[in-house]
Design an enzyme around this catalytic site. Structure first.
Site, PDB file in Angstrom:
ATOM      1  N   VAL A 110      54.171  37.091  94.132  1.00  6.98           N
ATOM      2  CA  VAL A 110      53.689  36.921  92.749  1.00  6.98           C
ATOM      3  C   VAL A 110      52.528  35.920  92.760  1.00  6.98           C
ATOM      4  O   VAL A 110      52.734  34.729  92.973  1.00  6.98           O
ATOM      5  CB  VAL A 110      54.815  36.407  91.821  1.00  6.98           C
ATOM      6  N   THR A 111      51.324  36.418  92.600  1.00  2.54           N
ATOM      7  CA  THR A 111      50.169  35.508  92.500  1.00  2.54           C
ATOM      8  C   THR A 111      49.235  35.979  91.393  1.00  2.54           C
ATOM      9  O   THR A 111      49.123  37.169  91.139  1.00  2.54           O
ATOM     10  CB  THR A 111      49.328  35.449  93.806  1.00  2.54           C
ATOM     11  N   ARG A 118      46.997  31.674  83.310  1.00  3.24           N
ATOM     12  CA  ARG A 118      47.449  31.291  81.959  1.00  3.24           C
ATOM     13  C   ARG A 118      46.872  32.169  80.850  1.00  3.24           C
ATOM     14  O   ARG A 118      46.442  31.687  79.831  1.00  3.24           O
ATOM     15  CB  ARG A 118      47.124  29.814  81.661  1.00  3.24           C
ATOM     16  N   ARG A 119      46.862  33.476  81.131  1.00  8.50           N
ATOM     17  CA  ARG A 119      46.596  34.391  80.024  1.00  8.50           C
ATOM     18  C   ARG A 119      47.645  35.502  79.985  1.00  8.50           C
ATOM     19  O   ARG A 119      47.379  36.606  79.526  1.00  8.50           O
ATOM     20  CB  ARG A 119      45.194  34.958  80.050  1.00  8.50           C
ATOM     21  N   GLY A 120      48.816  35.210  80.555  1.00  8.62           N
ATOM     22  CA  GLY A 120      49.933  36.141  80.405  1.00  8.62           C
ATOM     23  C   GLY A 120      50.016  37.222  81.463  1.00  8.62           C
ATOM     24  O   GLY A 120      50.823  38.144  81.338  1.00  8.62           O
ATOM     25  N   ILE A 121      49.222  37.106  82.546  1.00  6.57           N
ATOM     26  CA  ILE A 121      49.272  38.166  83.568  1.00  6.57           C
ATOM     27  C   ILE A 121      50.609  38.126  84.318  1.00  6.57           C
ATOM     28  O   ILE A 121      51.269  39.152  84.491  1.00  6.57           O
ATOM     29  CB  ILE A 121      48.081  38.045  84.548  1.00  6.57           C
ATOM     30  N   ARG A 123      53.386  36.985  83.264  1.00  2.00           N
ATOM     31  CA  ARG A 123      54.448  37.431  82.356  1.00  2.00           C
ATOM     32  C   ARG A 123      54.523  38.961  82.339  1.00  2.00           C
ATOM     33  O   ARG A 123      55.603  39.543  82.441  1.00  2.00           O
ATOM     34  CB  ARG A 123      54.214  36.897  80.945  1.00  2.00           C
ATOM     35  N   THR A 146      58.090  29.124  94.438  1.00  2.00           N
ATOM     36  CA  THR A 146      57.268  27.981  94.836  1.00  2.00           C
ATOM     37  C   THR A 146      57.535  26.799  93.918  1.00  2.00           C
ATOM     38  O   THR A 146      57.520  25.656  94.337  1.00  2.00           O
ATOM     39  CB  THR A 146      55.771  28.328  94.728  1.00  2.00           C
ATOM     40  N   TYR A 151      60.373  30.808  86.471  1.00  2.00           N
ATOM     41  CA  TYR A 151      61.108  32.067  86.287  1.00  2.00           C
ATOM     42  C   TYR A 151      62.299  32.030  85.332  1.00  2.00           C
ATOM     43  O   TYR A 151      62.849  33.068  85.007  1.00  2.00           O
ATOM     44  CB  TYR A 151      61.563  32.593  87.658  1.00  2.00           C
ATOM     45  N   PHE A 442      61.539  34.935 100.990  1.00  2.00           N
ATOM     46  CA  PHE A 442      60.993  36.300 100.818  1.00  2.00           C
ATOM     47  C   PHE A 442      60.112  36.322  99.581  1.00  2.00           C
ATOM     48  O   PHE A 442      60.112  35.366  98.807  1.00  2.00           O
ATOM     49  CB  PHE A 442      62.100  37.357 100.740  1.00  2.00           C
TER      50      PHE A 442
HETATM   51  C1  LIG Z   1      52.655  30.968  88.939  1.00  2.00           C
HETATM   52  C2  LIG Z   1      51.555  31.951  88.556  1.00  2.00           C
HETATM   53  C3  LIG Z   1      51.849  33.306  89.139  1.00  2.00           C
HETATM   54  C4  LIG Z   1      51.493  32.013  87.023  1.00  2.00           C
HETATM   55  O1  LIG Z   1      50.566  32.998  86.626  1.00  2.00           O
HETATM   56  P1  LIG Z   1      49.908  33.025  85.171  1.00  2.00           P
HETATM   57  O2  LIG Z   1      49.335  34.385  84.962  1.00  2.00           O
HETATM   58  O3  LIG Z   1      49.008  31.859  85.012  1.00  2.00           O
HETATM   59  O4  LIG Z   1      51.170  32.840  84.215  1.00  2.00           O
HETATM   60  P2  LIG Z   1      51.266  33.315  82.691  1.00  2.00           P
HETATM   61  O5  LIG Z   1      49.962  33.038  82.001  1.00  2.00           O
HETATM   62  O6  LIG Z   1      51.764  34.708  82.606  1.00  2.00           O
HETATM   63  O7  LIG Z   1      52.357  32.325  82.121  1.00  2.00           O
HETATM   64  C5  LIG Z   1      53.582  32.756  81.553  1.00  2.00           C
HETATM   65  C6  LIG Z   1      54.388  31.510  81.229  1.00  2.00           C
HETATM   66  O8  LIG Z   1      54.690  30.819  82.442  1.00  2.00           O
HETATM   67  C7  LIG Z   1      54.205  29.473  82.365  1.00  2.00           C
HETATM   68  N1  LIG Z   1      53.751  29.110  83.704  1.00  2.00           N
HETATM   69  C8  LIG Z   1      52.873  29.762  84.467  1.00  2.00           C
HETATM   70  N2  LIG Z   1      52.717  29.143  85.645  1.00  2.00           N
HETATM   71  C9  LIG Z   1      53.552  28.079  85.626  1.00  2.00           C
HETATM   72  C10 LIG Z   1      53.824  27.055  86.561  1.00  2.00           C
HETATM   73  N3  LIG Z   1      53.215  27.001  87.741  1.00  2.00           N
HETATM   74  N4  LIG Z   1      54.743  26.132  86.209  1.00  2.00           N
HETATM   75  C11 LIG Z   1      55.351  26.167  84.999  1.00  2.00           C
HETATM   76  N5  LIG Z   1      55.111  27.138  84.081  1.00  2.00           N
HETATM   77  C12 LIG Z   1      54.214  28.059  84.403  1.00  2.00           C
HETATM   78  C13 LIG Z   1      53.085  29.533  81.369  1.00  2.00           C
HETATM   79  O9  LIG Z   1      52.842  28.258  80.826  1.00  2.00           O
HETATM   80  C14 LIG Z   1      53.634  30.514  80.360  1.00  2.00           C
HETATM   81  O10 LIG Z   1      54.592  29.817  79.571  1.00  2.00           O
HETATM   82  P3  LIG Z   1      55.108  30.314  78.117  1.00  2.00           P
HETATM   83  O11 LIG Z   1      56.147  31.378  78.391  1.00  2.00           O
HETATM   84  O12 LIG Z   1      55.702  29.088  77.531  1.00  2.00           O
HETATM   85  O13 LIG Z   1      53.907  30.843  77.393  1.00  2.00           O
HETATM   86  C15 LIG Z   1      50.178  31.455  89.085  1.00  2.00           C
HETATM   87  O14 LIG Z   1      49.958  30.163  88.606  1.00  2.00           O
HETATM   88  C16 LIG Z   1      50.056  31.429  90.590  1.00  2.00           C
HETATM   89  O15 LIG Z   1      49.581  32.385  91.185  1.00  2.00           O
HETATM   90  N6  LIG Z   1      50.429  30.307  91.238  1.00  2.00           N
HETATM   91  C17 LIG Z   1      50.241  30.154  92.705  1.00  2.00           C
HETATM   92  C18 LIG Z   1      51.159  31.097  93.520  1.00  2.00           C
HETATM   93  C19 LIG Z   1      52.592  30.911  93.108  1.00  2.00           C
HETATM   94  O16 LIG Z   1      53.113  29.805  93.095  1.00  2.00           O
HETATM   95  N7  LIG Z   1      53.250  32.014  92.753  1.00  2.00           N
HETATM   96  C20 LIG Z   1      54.659  32.026  92.415  1.00  2.00           C
HETATM   97  C21 LIG Z   1      55.386  32.543  93.601  1.00  2.00           C
HETATM   98  S1  LIG Z   1      57.107  32.237  93.529  1.00  2.00           S
END
Ligand SMILES: CC(C)(COP(=O)(O)OP(=O)(O)OC[C@H]1O[C@@H](n2cnc3c(N)ncnc32)[C@H](O)[C@@H]1OP(=O)(O)O)[C@@H](O)C(=O)NCCC(=O)NCCS
Length: 442
Positions: A110-111, A118-121, A123, A146, A151, A442
């Site tokens: 998931v990246t 932070r535009r809902g991708i 989600r 991570t 989640y 994983f």
């Molecule tokens: C984590 C990640 C996938 C989030 O992607 P994103 O598109 O920015 O997330 P979204 O905009 O869809 O956010 C959905 C919700 O999650 C929250 N959120 C997103 N990333 C978060 C983080 N790192 N920590 C806490 N909350 C987070 C947002 O604030 C939002 O909250 P809301 O439900 O209150 O509105 C992205 O930051 C990423 O690629 N991180 C690096 C790789 C990683 O750690 N991936 C996870 C693997 S387990």
């Protein structure tokens, strides 16, 4: 679960959410190497890893060919071939208390690119994966994380912890029983033939472990890029029982600085029997010319403390949530595992996303096996004399494998006891003989 992973339809709701931002949500064809390579580059970039060397890229291609691989594409980007978000998923068995396994849906990779965060991708992707999991008939979805704050909002909860175990070599005097078999160094190619069966048996005896995919064992044994420095450092030791049958193995390396004892490190130990587990631990902690032994993703409940004269030779650190569980089908999930005591419990599950919501009657017989029935909302069932609890889907995921007690969650205000002594019964029913553990990422 056996079906064509690519054939699961793209979740229309997630697709519409992304299309509203001029983004395309696409399932990749694993035979399309150009698209897959760009997806792999986006995935490794998302986790801040270096670009893969050719053997690693080849390995990733093989692994991803076994998964459902999805990307989000921005046609207006300078590099429209590379996705701005990635996710991969696949059906897997998850070991549950009692030695069986439940049909689960593993979510990984998931990246979201920092340019599109932070535009809902994420989600949209996570809702899409819950839809995929349901389409596949999984009782629950699982992942490793991570960061622990991402989640919960989708209904996942930590269900099995992991810890780093360090043993001080000078204080490590073995007092455990001698294992009747023998240990031997083996080469990766010969171990590769029997490793899948050994790993399968080791997984089956530990709740919280997920099935090992073939590529994972290639990586553990150093076969992905055998000439790399990290692969050349790997040593492999196998334990055979008194009948000459292989029962376990460990992959380790010794980190050295000149003129100093090294530190032995391992992150993969597969033991199909208690003898194998003890023999491999003893081998590790009795090495000469090392200052200590460090094992990662170990159980928080290792018997090792009872195998050394000085239990303070052991330091546990980095104790973290590791396996996260999201229940989708409470009837299938609750039926799959065994329980610690007979009894009948009514479980009222709240789920803001709907998937697992409802009331369920869990009836456990003397054998520890359960029958689970959904109680329809309008059913005029009497609750007199029925023990019951009310909890959210996250709390159900947390107690599912027996890694945390319901009464602890009740003290945190997260589970409600609906009738006297229901919590005590829940604690006894959900306890697992073996503390759940997940020993891989994983
Ligand atoms: C984590 C990640 C996938 C989030 O992607 P994103 O598109 O920015 O997330 P979204 O905009 O869809 O956010 C959905 C919700 O999650 C929250 N959120 C997103 N990333 C978060 C983080 N790192 N920590 C806490 N909350 C987070 C947002 O604030 C939002 O909250 P809301 O439900 O209150 O509105 C992205 O930051 C990423 O690629 N991180 C690096 C790789 C990683 O750690 N991936 C996870 C693997 S387990």
């Amino acid at each position: 679960m056996s079906f064509d992973l690519q054939a699961i339809p793209v979740d229309p709701a997630a697709s519409a959410d992304l299309a509203a931002q001029q983004l395309e949500y696409r399932v990749l064809d694993p035979a399309d190497t150009t698209a897959l390579d760009a997806w792999i580059q986006a995935d490794v970039r998302g986790f801040h890893h270096s670009r893969p060397r050719p053997p690693e890229l080849e390995y990733d291609r093989r692994v991803m060919a076994e998964r459902r691989v999805q990307g989000v594409y921005d046609a207006a980007a300078a590099d429209p071939i590379t996705p701005v978000a990635t996710v991969s998923s696949w059906p897997t068995g998850l070991s549950v208390p009692g030695g069986r396994s439940v049909d689960a849906w593993a979510v990984s990779s998931v990246t979201v690119a920092p340019t599109h965060r932070r535009r809902g991708i994420a989600r949209a992707l996570m809702h899409g994966e819950l839809a995929n999991a349901q389409h596949a008939g999984a009782a629950l979805a699982v992942l490793t994380v991570t960061e622990a704050t991402i989640y919960g909002r989708y209904g996942y909860a930590p269900a099995a912890q992991a810890a780093t175990v360090h043993v001080d070599r000078r204080r490590a005097k073995w007092i455990g029983p001698d294992a009747p078999g023998r240990l031997q160094f083996v080469e990766a190619a010969s171990l590769r033939e029997i490793a899948p069966a050994l790993a399968r048996r080791a997984v089956a005896r530990t709740p919280g472990e997920v099935d090992r995919w073939p590529g994972l064992l290639d990586r553990v044994l150093g076969l992905v890029d055998p000439e790399s420095d990290s692969a050349r450092a790997i040593r492999l030791v196998r334990y055979d029982d008194e009948h000459g049958q292989p029962q376990g193995f460990v992959a380790y390396r010794v980190q050295r600085i000149p003129d100093e004892p090294g530190e032995l490190q391992f992150d993969f130990l597969a033991a199909a029997t208690d003898d194998a587990e003890r023999a491999l631990w003893r081998f590790l902690v009795e090495q000469d010319f090392v200052s200590g032994v460090r094992g990662t993703l170990r159980s928080v409940d290792e018997p090792l403390h009872w195998l050394l004269e000085d239990p303070r030779a052991i330091t546990m650190s980095n104790v973290v949530d590791h396996l996260w569980v999201r229940v989708l089908d409470p009837v299938a999930a609750l039926t799959a595992r065994d329980y610690g005591t007979p009894g009948t419990l009514r479980i009222h599950v709240d789920d803001p996303l709907g998937h697992a919501a409802g009331r369920f009657d869990l009836t456990v017989g003397d054998s520890g096996r359960a029958e689970v029935e959904r109680v329809e909302a309008d059913a005029a069932t009497s609750t007199r004399g029925v023990r019951g609890i009310r909890l959210g889907v996250r709390e159900l995921g947390a107690i599912y494998l027996g890694g945390v007690r319901a009464s602890v969650l009740a003290r945190a205000g997260r589970i409600t006891e609906l009738s006297p002594r229901s919590l005590a019964l829940t604690d006894r029913m959900f306890q697992a003989q073996r503390t759940p553990q997940l020993s891989i990422w994983f």
